[in-house]
Design a protein around this motif. Structure first.
Motif, PDB file in Angstrom:
ATOM      1  N   ARG A  54      16.893 -22.179  52.277  1.00 43.05           N
ATOM      2  CA  ARG A  54      16.840 -21.321  53.450  1.00 43.05           C
ATOM      3  C   ARG A  54      17.146 -22.139  54.701  1.00 43.05           C
ATOM      4  NH1 ARG A  54      11.661 -17.337  53.414  1.00 43.05           N
ATOM      5  NH2 ARG A  54      12.559 -15.509  54.456  1.00 43.05           N
ATOM      6  N   GLU A  80      19.079 -15.020  53.584  1.00 45.03           N
ATOM      7  CA  GLU A  80      17.819 -14.607  54.219  1.00 45.03           C
ATOM      8  C   GLU A  80      17.339 -13.276  53.657  1.00 45.03           C
ATOM      9  OE1 GLU A  80      14.506 -14.752  56.749  1.00 45.03           O
ATOM     10  OE2 GLU A  80      15.959 -16.312  56.198  1.00 45.03           O
ATOM     11  N   LEU A  89      19.243  -6.812  58.642  1.00 38.75           N
ATOM     12  CA  LEU A  89      18.312  -7.102  57.543  1.00 38.75           C
ATOM     13  C   LEU A  89      17.624  -5.828  57.056  1.00 38.75           C
ATOM     14  CD1 LEU A  89      16.758 -10.429  58.862  1.00 38.75           C
ATOM     15  CD2 LEU A  89      17.984 -10.153  56.698  1.00 38.75           C
ATOM     16  N   PHE A 103      17.091 -19.402  60.855  1.00 37.73           N
ATOM     17  CA  PHE A 103      17.664 -18.057  60.979  1.00 37.73           C
ATOM     18  C   PHE A 103      16.947 -17.325  62.110  1.00 37.73           C
ATOM     19  CE2 PHE A 103      18.403 -13.630  60.018  1.00 37.73           C
ATOM     20  CZ  PHE A 103      19.702 -13.626  59.503  1.00 37.73           C
ATOM     21  N   ALA A 160      24.487 -16.840  55.493  1.00 35.08           N
ATOM     22  CA  ALA A 160      23.114 -17.041  55.973  1.00 35.08           C
ATOM     23  C   ALA A 160      22.334 -15.737  55.940  1.00 35.08           C
ATOM     24  CB  ALA A 160      23.135 -17.617  57.384  1.00 35.08           C
ATOM     25  N   TYR A 189      15.848 -13.864  50.179  1.00 33.69           N
ATOM     26  CA  TYR A 189      14.504 -14.454  50.205  1.00 33.69           C
ATOM     27  C   TYR A 189      13.454 -13.408  50.566  1.00 33.69           C
ATOM     28  CZ  TYR A 189      15.491 -19.421  49.506  1.00 33.69           C
ATOM     29  OH  TYR A 189      15.824 -20.638  48.961  1.00 33.69           O
ATOM     30  N   ARG A 190      13.790 -12.539  51.522  1.00 37.59           N
ATOM     31  CA  ARG A 190      12.828 -11.517  51.926  1.00 37.59           C
ATOM     32  C   ARG A 190      12.629 -10.458  50.850  1.00 37.59           C
ATOM     33  NH1 ARG A 190      13.436 -10.293  58.422  1.00 37.59           N
ATOM     34  NH2 ARG A 190      13.826 -12.438  59.101  1.00 37.59           N
TER      35      ARG A 190
END
Length: 571
Positions: free
Chosen positions: A38, A81, A48, A41, A77, A84-85
């Motif tokens: 990661r 991100e 998102l 960011f 990126a 990961y979320r």
């Protein structure tokens, strides 16, 4: 012969018991997880949220989301991100593969499947069909959903063979192009540059706070790659020094370089090399056109191609995200413009002459048509719309073509005309803000700044009726703006005592200059204002006259607006 006996104690057993010297149980396979580390960011919360919605949606088909945008805009990126979320949504694992779609040796579907099968703990069989079958079978046997991130794809045929057959799984694609084919129909999300606040936040996270960050962000065009390179360059330069270095447009792309894999020019090279020869030709000509953006007719003159052929080339550059398209106009990002200006071409002077002639000829034709309604050329609201859209470009053309000689009267007159049109519209909209109770200080400040620079040239301009009108209109519009900023509520007595006379003056100017379309705009505003103030007979007269004006200039949309307001008036 001896007897063997065993006894098991220490609990209650229901059913048969197996006892052996040793029992070997298979180790549970861990879920694959191939996400890159990661990175820092900031921002992108709206994008998102859209990705989270897409990744969490249920359906009968494999959901594919595609992130597209200019090289260096932060697609990878954002994808990382978002993954990961969303980790909890994919207990089956997350696979990540860089397809290197813009490299000279891009990954084939065969090579990509080898990589993915190895990540899933499988030995790839020989042959593409067998690999696809094994890959989809393994994914179908997984006990839980999996996410595949296919990064840096250049064509749909890199993605289609990697699609799972199981609708539980999700695919997230990143590309510099907008991808689609007969099989691949992704949910597209186009990624733009960062906002100013996000750009400053990213620089602050990477390099610490500094008052020079807003200026650095502007010089980087708010492009994430450029901002990250800038943060790296700040390790051996002060922010003030770097601002000075980047301010030189001839050297900016050279300065935004921190090695072969960390350079803005190199990122743009990857996109440029995939253009067709005709797309590359137009791309190299675009920075030589006057103005900051361009519409299809001007681009057609610049390219010296047919309108249909030029539109096709513009669409190709837009799909490659080397060109931005909005409301019929095309624009190069600031750094892309510098890159395009460095692209070799022997046609720059001829192309600029063609497009300059287009602007001069169109402006002159509008002026001729005003004086002689039978002459060919744009008339009515279409002429007004063209002038309004091309104001800044006309100013640049006019300045560039004077060279110390007398300015072209057609361009001067057209420039004054569009300035007057804008001012009158501004005055009307300002009054409407007051009527609706929507006093917006930012918009009013923007208008006032425009009014300070509305006159397009020096004081020794040739005489033109629009020059006098412009001076009057500027004063009226400025007064109305200050009124809108200061009035506490609506309707207000001062609105009647100040706004109505100003609008009447503008109406008289428009009628004197024969601006029928603009006359309709002012009548529409007057009718709306009088209706709000309860002056219904005058409102009816103004709105009826507005309908007539709009119909005579072939403007059905505004005619419909005026009729709608008329219908709301009491009998």
């Amino acid at each position: 012969m001896g007897t063997n006996s065993n006894s098991i104690s220490g609990g209650t057993f229901h059913g048969p018991v197996l006892q052996a010297g040793s029992v070997h149980l298979p180790k549970p396979q861990p879920a694959p997880f191939g996400l890159p580390a990661r990175s820092v960011f900031v921002g992108r919360e709206r994008q998102l949220a859209k990705l989270a919605e897409a990744l969490g949606a249920d359906g009968e088909l494999v959901a594919v989301s595609a992130l597209a945008g200019l090289g260096g805009v932060g697609k990878t990126a954002l994808a990382v991100e978002a993954a990961y979320r969303a980790r909890e949504l994919f207990p089956g694992g997350i696979l990540f593969i860089d397809l290197r779609g813009y490299d000279e040796a891009r990954l084939t579907a065969d090579q990509a499947l080898d990589t993915l099968l190895h990540a899933l703990g499988e030995t790839p069989p020989p042959g593409l069909p067998a690999k696809q079958q094994r890959y989809r079978s393994v994914l179908a046997a997984l006990p839980a959903p999996l996410l595949l991130i296919a990064d840096n794809a250049s064509t749909a045929d890199q993605i289609t063979p990697l699609l799972p057959g199981d609708p539980r799984h999700r695919v997230l694609v990143t590309s510099r192009h907008t991808l689609a084919d007969r099989t691949l129909a992704p949910r597209h999300l186009t990624l733009d540059t960062l906002t100013e606040a996000e750009s400053v936040a990213l620089l602050t996270e990477l390099a610490g706070p500094d008052p020079a960050h807003p200026e650095l962000a502007e010089l980087c065009g708010h492009l994430p790659l450029a901002l990250r390179i800038t943060a790296a360059l700040l390790t051996d330069r002060t922010p003030t020094e770097l601002v000075a270095d980047l301010a030189d447009t001839r050297e900016r792309l050279t300065e935004l370089d921190h090695g072969p894999d960390f350079a803005v020019r190199a990122a743009f090279d990857l996109s440029h090399r995939r253009l067709t020869p005709e797309e590359a030709r137009l791309f190299a000509l675009l920075p030589h056109a006057p103005g900051q953006d361009i519409a299809l007719p001007a681009a057609t003159a610049l390219a010296d191609r047919t309108p249909r052929g030029t539109a096709r080339l513009l669409r190709g550059l837009t799909r490659a995200h080397l060109l931005q398209h909005s409301h019929g106009r095309y624009r190069l990002h600031d750094l892309v413009r510098l890159y395009a200006a460095d692209c070799p071409t022997t046609e720059a002077a001829a192309a600029r002459a063609r497009v300059t002639d287009y602007y001069l000829d169109t402006a002159a034709a509008i002026r001729t048509a005003q004086q002689d309604p039978t002459a060919p050329g744009l008339t009515g609201w279409r002429a007004t719309q063209w002038l309004r859209e091309e104001l800044d470009t006309l100013r640049e053309v006019w300045t560039a073509t004077t060279d110390g000689t007398s300015p072209d009267p057609g361009v001067v007159g057209a420039t004054f005309q569009v300035a007057l049109v804008n001012l009158a519209l501004i005055a009307g909209f300002t009054v409407r803000y007051v009527l609706a109770g929507q006093r917006e200080p930012d918009k009013i400040d923007h208008v006032l700044r425009y009014l300070d620079t509305a006159a397009p040239g020096p004081s020794d301009l040739p005489e033109d009726p629009y020059a006098t009108a412009l001076t009057e209109a500027t004063e009226h519009a400025r007064t109305l703006c200050h009124l809108a900023a200061e009035l506490p509520a609506h309707p207000h007595p001062e609105l009647t005592s100040v706004a109505l006379p100003r609008l009447h003056h503008l109406l008289a100017l428009c009628r004197r200059l024969g601006e029928t379309g603009l006359t309709g705009e002012i009548l529409l505003t007057l009718g709306d204002l009088r209706a709000q103030l309860g002056h219904f007979p005058q409102a009816t007269a103004d709105l009826t006259a507005a309908v007539t004006a709009f119909e005579s200039t072939g403007d059905p949309d505004n005619a419909a607006r005026a009729r709608a307001l008329l219908a709301q008036l009491p009998d």
